[in-house]
Design an enzyme around this catalytic site. Structure first.
Site: not given
Ligand code: BES
Ligand code: ZN
Ligand code: MN
Length: 493
Positions: A265, A270, A277, A347, A351
Site C-alpha cells: 500500500k 492519507d 481525519k 478514509d 483497500r
Molecule cells: N491509513 C489508515 C489506517 C491507519 C490509521 C494506520 C491510524 C495507522 C494509524 C487507513 O487508511 C484508514 O484510515 N483506515 C480507517 C478505516 C475505517 C474508515 C474503516 C481506520 O482505521 O480508521
Molecule cells: Zn490509509
Molecule cells: Mn485512510
C-alpha cells in the site's frame, strides 16, 4: 557499517572497543582468556557487582591492553544459552552502547554469545541487523547534522575458524536485511511533499537502472483508466498528484517458475479525503506508504543477496486528498474485476487501491500474493505496536509467514476471517461497501481484499501498528522487511 570476520585470539586484539559476553557464575572462553591475561582483574571487576547480569545490561571498562575499552555484556547467571527475547535485548542494548563509543572501530567476540536452538549464523545476522538499525540516521533535512563525522565505522566479528563461514554468512544476511530495512525507513520518513507516487515510481525505475536482473514497469492514470481501475483512481481523484501502479520484476529464479508477488500500500499521504481525519498527529499519515516502502526494502535485499527467486514487487501509489474532484461518501465505483463498491468512507482508501492491484496481479499467474499495508487503526487497537496482523485465505501460506516472522524476530499474529465477517460489508446499492462497521475492522478490511484475491493463495499483513513509532523517537521501523526476506529465504532452502 563495515563488517569483517576474523579468527584470532581475543586477548591479542588491538581494538578501540572489545566486546565480550559474561555470566555471573562462570566466564566463557573469551572473557576467561582476558581474565587470565589481566591476572584476574576481570573477575575482580565483576565481583564488585556494578554489572547486573540480566541480558540487556552491560558495563564499559575504559582501559586495557592491547584493547582500549572492554565492554562486558551480561548474558545471565548460568552458563546456558539465552532465550531469543533475552538475546534481542542484548543485541539492541549492545548496538545502542556502540553508538556512544567515540572511536572508529570495535571488535565483538560473537563466539561466546549463545542462544537456545539458534546457530552462530542466526546470532551474527541479528547482531548485525541490530547495529544497522541503531546506527541509522535520517538527517537529510537537517542543516546542522554532523553526519558520519564521529563514531564507529567498522566492526570486526571474532569467530573460531570452524565457525567463520557461518559467521560470514550471518554477516552478509544481516547487512542485506539491515540495509533493506533502512531503505524502507528512509522512504517512510520522507515527507508527503517529496515522496509522492511519481517519486516512488522514479525510485523503482532507478533501482532497475542499477540492477540488470530487475525490470520496472509503471502504469500512469491514463493506462489504469483503460484497464478499468476506477477503484484505485477514485482515491487519487482529489489529489494534484497522479497515482501510479509500480511493478518491479525480479527474475532470478527458474525460468517459467511462477513468481511471488509482494504488493505494498503506497498512500503517500492519507488525509482521509472527504471523510477527513482529525488534525492531531495527521503528519503521521505520511507513513501510510510504509507497506510500499517495505517492498522496496525487500527488493533491495534480495538483489543484494542475489536470491534465486522470481519476485514481483508491486506498489499501488496514490495520495488521498479532499477537493472538489475527490470521491464523495456514497459514490459507487466499478473495480477492474467488475465488482462494484459503495465508498461509504473515503478514509478506507487502502483497500480501494489494493483491490485493483490484486486483480492486476493475476496477470503474473502468481504462486502467491502477499500484500503489506498500514490498513486499519483497528489493528493497532488489537495488537498494539509490537505485532503485525496476518490474515490469509491459505493456512499453509499463513504458517510459512508465521515461521518466518519467528525466525526473523519480526512478530506477526494471525487473525480469523470468514463469511460472518464478510457479510458486514453488505451494501444496499453495490456489490459491497468499503467499510464493515465499527467491529472487527482489521478482519473486515481483509475480507474486502479477499474478494479480489480468489485466484491465488494470498496473505495480508496489516502493519498499521508496527510500521512506525510515534513520540520522541518518531520514525519508520522498516518492518516487515526482515519477515519477508526470511520468508523468501525459507522458501528457497
Ligand atoms: N491509513 C489508515 C489506517 C491507519 C490509521 C494506520 C491510524 C495507522 C494509524 C487507513 O487508511 C484508514 O484510515 N483506515 C480507517 C478505516 C475505517 C474508515 C474503516 C481506520 O482505521 O480508521
Ligand atoms: Zn490509509
Ligand atoms: Mn485512510
Amino acid at each position: 557499517m563495515e563488517f569483517v570476520v576474523k579468527s584470532s585470539a581475543v586477548e591479542k586484539q588491538k581494538t578501540a572497543c572489545l566486546v565480550v559476553g559474561v555470566y555471573k557464575k562462570t566466564l566463557p572462553a573469551s572473557a576467561a582468556a582476558i581474565d587470565s591475561l589481566t591476572e584476574g582483574q576481570l573477575s575482580t571487576v565483576l565481583r564488585q557487582g556494578d554489572l547486573e547480569f540480566k541480558p540487556g545490561h552491560s558495563l564499559m571498562l575504559h582501559s586495557g591492553n592491547p584493547w582500549e575499552r572492554l565492554l562486558l555484556l551480561a548474558m545471565g547467571d548460568n552458563d546456558t544459552p539465552m532465550s531469543e527475547a533475552e538475546f534481542k535485548k542484548l543485541a539492541n542494548d549492545l548496538a545502542g552502547k556502540l553508538k556512544s563509543v567515540n572511536a572508529r572501530e570495535a571488535t565483538i567476540a560473537v563466539e561466546d554469545i549463545t542462544v537456545a536452538d539458534r546457530s552462530p549464523e542466526w546470532i551474527t545476522r541479528h547482531l548485525v541487523e541490530a547495529v544497522e538499525y541503531a546506527f541509522y540516521q535520517f538527517s537529510q533535512f537537517k542543516n546542522d547534522a554532523a553526519e558520519g563525522a564521529k563514531g564507529i565505522k567498522k566492526i570486526t566479528l571474532l569467530a573460531d575458524r570452524k565457525n567463520a563461514d557461518a559467521v560470514k554468512a550471518g554477516m552478509t544476511l544481516g547487512q542485506a536485511i539491515g540495509i533493506g530495512r533502512n531503505i524502507a525507513r528512509t522512504l517512510g520518513n520522507l515527507p508527503g511533499n517529496i515522496c509522492h507516487p511519481t517519486y516512488l515510481a522514479e525510485e523503482a525505475k532507478s533501482l532497475a537502472r542499477q540492477h540488470t536482473k530487475l525490470a520496472t514497469k509503471v502504469l500512469n492514470e491514463k493506462q489504469m483508466a483503460e484497464l478499468g481501475m476506477s477503484s484505485l483512481l477514485s482515491v487519487s481523484a482529489g489529489s494534484g498528484q497522479e497515482a501510479r501502479l509500480i511493478c518491479m520484476e525480479f527474475k532470478n529464479g527458474k525460468r517459467g517458475a511462477k513468481p511471488l508477488v509482494l504488493l505494498g500500500k503506497g498512500i503517500t499521504f492519507d488525509t482521509g479525503g472527504i471523510s477527513i481525519k482529525p488534525s492531531a498527529n495527521m503528519d503521521e499519515m505520511k507513513f501510510d506508504m510504509c507497506g510500499a516502502a517495505s517492498v522496496f526494502g525487500v527488493m533491495n535485499a534480495i538483489i543484494q543477496l542475489d536470491l534465486p527467486v522470481n519476485v514481483i514487487g508491486m506498489v499501488a501509489a496514490a495520495e488521498n486528498m479532499p477537493s472538489g474532484r475527490a470521491s464523495r461518501p456514497g459514490d459507487i465505483v466499478t473495480s477492474m474485476s467488475g465488482k462494484t463498491i459503495e465508498i461509504l468512507n473515503t478514509d478506507a482508501e487502502g483497500r480501494l487501491v489494493l483491490c485493483d492491484a490484486l486483480t492486476y496481479a493475476e496477470r503474473y499467474k502468481p504462486e502467491a500474493v502477499i500484500d503489506i499495508a498500514t490498513l486499519t487503526g483497528a489493528c493497532v487497537v488489537a495488537l498494539g505496536h509490537h505485532t503485525t496482523g496476518l490474515l490469509s485465505n491459505n493456512d499453509d501460506l499463513a504458517t510459512e509467514l508465521l515461521n518466518a516472522a519467528n525466525d526473523a524476530m519480526d512478530r506477526a499474529w494471525q487473525l480469523p476471517m470468514g463469511d460472518e465477517y464478510t457479510r458486514q460489508l453488505d451494501s444496499n446499492f453495490a456489490d459491497m461497501a468499503n467499510i464493515g462497521g465499527p467491529t472487527a475492522g482489521t478482519i473486515t478490511a481483509a475480507c474486502f481484499l479477499a474478494k479480489f484475491a480468489e485466484a491465488y493463495p494470498w496473505a495480508h499483513l496489516d502493519i498499521a501498528g508496527t510500521a512506525w513509532v510515534s513520540g520522541k523517537e518518531k520514525g519508520a521501523t522498516g518492518r516487515p522487511v526482515p519477515m519477508l526476506v526470511q520468508f523468501l529465504l525459507n522458501r528457497n532452502k
